[in-house]
Design a protein around this motif. Sequence first.
Motif: not given
Length: 434
Positions: A209-219
């Motif tokens: 996935g992209g960066m936005l997906r990775e940031l959602r996972e972290g959130w």
Amino acid sequence: MAEHDGGLRPRFPPWAGRNFRLLVGASFVTSTGNSGATIAAAFAVIESGGSATDVGLVAAARTLAMVVLLLVGGAVADRLPRQRVMAVANVVNACSQALFAALVLTGHATLWQMAALTAVGGGAVAFFTPASEGMVLSTVEPAHASQAFSVYRLATNAAGIGGAALGGALVAAFGAGWVLAVDAVGFAVAAAMRARIDVAHTARAAQSGGMLRELREGWHVVASRMWLWGIVLQFSVVNGMVNAVEAVYGPLVSRERLGGAGPWGLALAAGGVGTACGALLMMRWRPRRMLVAGSLGVLPLALPAVALALGLPAWALAAVMFTGGVAIEVFAVNWMLALHQEIPGDLMSRVSAYDWMGSVALTPLAVALAGPSASLFGRTAALWGSAALIVLLTVLILFVPEVRRMERRPHLPDAVPEPAPAPAMDGTVKGPAR
């Protein structure tokens, strides 16, 4: 940290390999320079005719840039080799501090220039900090995590002892510009050291996935853990109050009552001695309830504001700073252990980015408003208010069930492999504290 074999060459513990020594050495260099540079930046503004509000604005510029870029920095640090991200961030810091020094030394520094260069440095820290959170366990075996964290922080804080004292003395003797120049050189040296760290042997998990997906996972990881977001919210205010005291009120009180930059530098150095002693303590003390012990260590952070409000002499202020240094190190080591025990390794930099972003979100506002608050309510009332907020929020966090119940496991789990480096556009891999 090291033993000696009877000769001049130190013999390090078997777990402290070349990568760990480079990591610790680079942190020692930058911490030495930064401790003095923090004092130098404040006095550079004051010496240029700046007010308390101006000192706060310059300090706030750094933190604001860091807050804005932290999430991007966390995602980047989980995609690229972390040591390279840290090295590049150090190069940016070296350039910004060198230009800052040149402007101050030539007498051409204006408020907006100082704020802009400080913001550039803060932006670099936004990439450096999330990357650094995942590096310690990349350089040692998980079984030695507690020792490694303590030694890492011991070296960093020990550097702050001499750096703050030396920085204050150099500012008083030669002016702020030379201290900023030394800090620039230190960043350049640290960048070279970090570039030599080799963690290519570390297994890494592929990113999807992209960066936005990775940031959602972290959130999602942060939002699902009340102990995590609760302490982050607590530190959003606590850090704001501590930074307002150390970046604005402390230098001003020192100039008016204690004799200038020298006594304030010695007080900060005493805090560094305290953190070094705290790190030594945490190398042997392993409290079962990590977050309870750590949270109790936050309470003494209110003491410097109380000491400044009471107008205590320099020696008493130094004693207070020492006590706070010991206590906050108890929090810092337990917090690092809790994160590495509870958070998957491939999400560490992203979670760290949310942690840092939340923890410093209010700092720019708090620092920027420190001067106006002192003008409106009086400096003494502002200092007492800062201390009260630190105590109140720390007491409240101890009512969170997860904070009270989390227990230290006998050993940290095996480290989750770091993510694979993302290829750059040209096909190569390309790869900045609580």
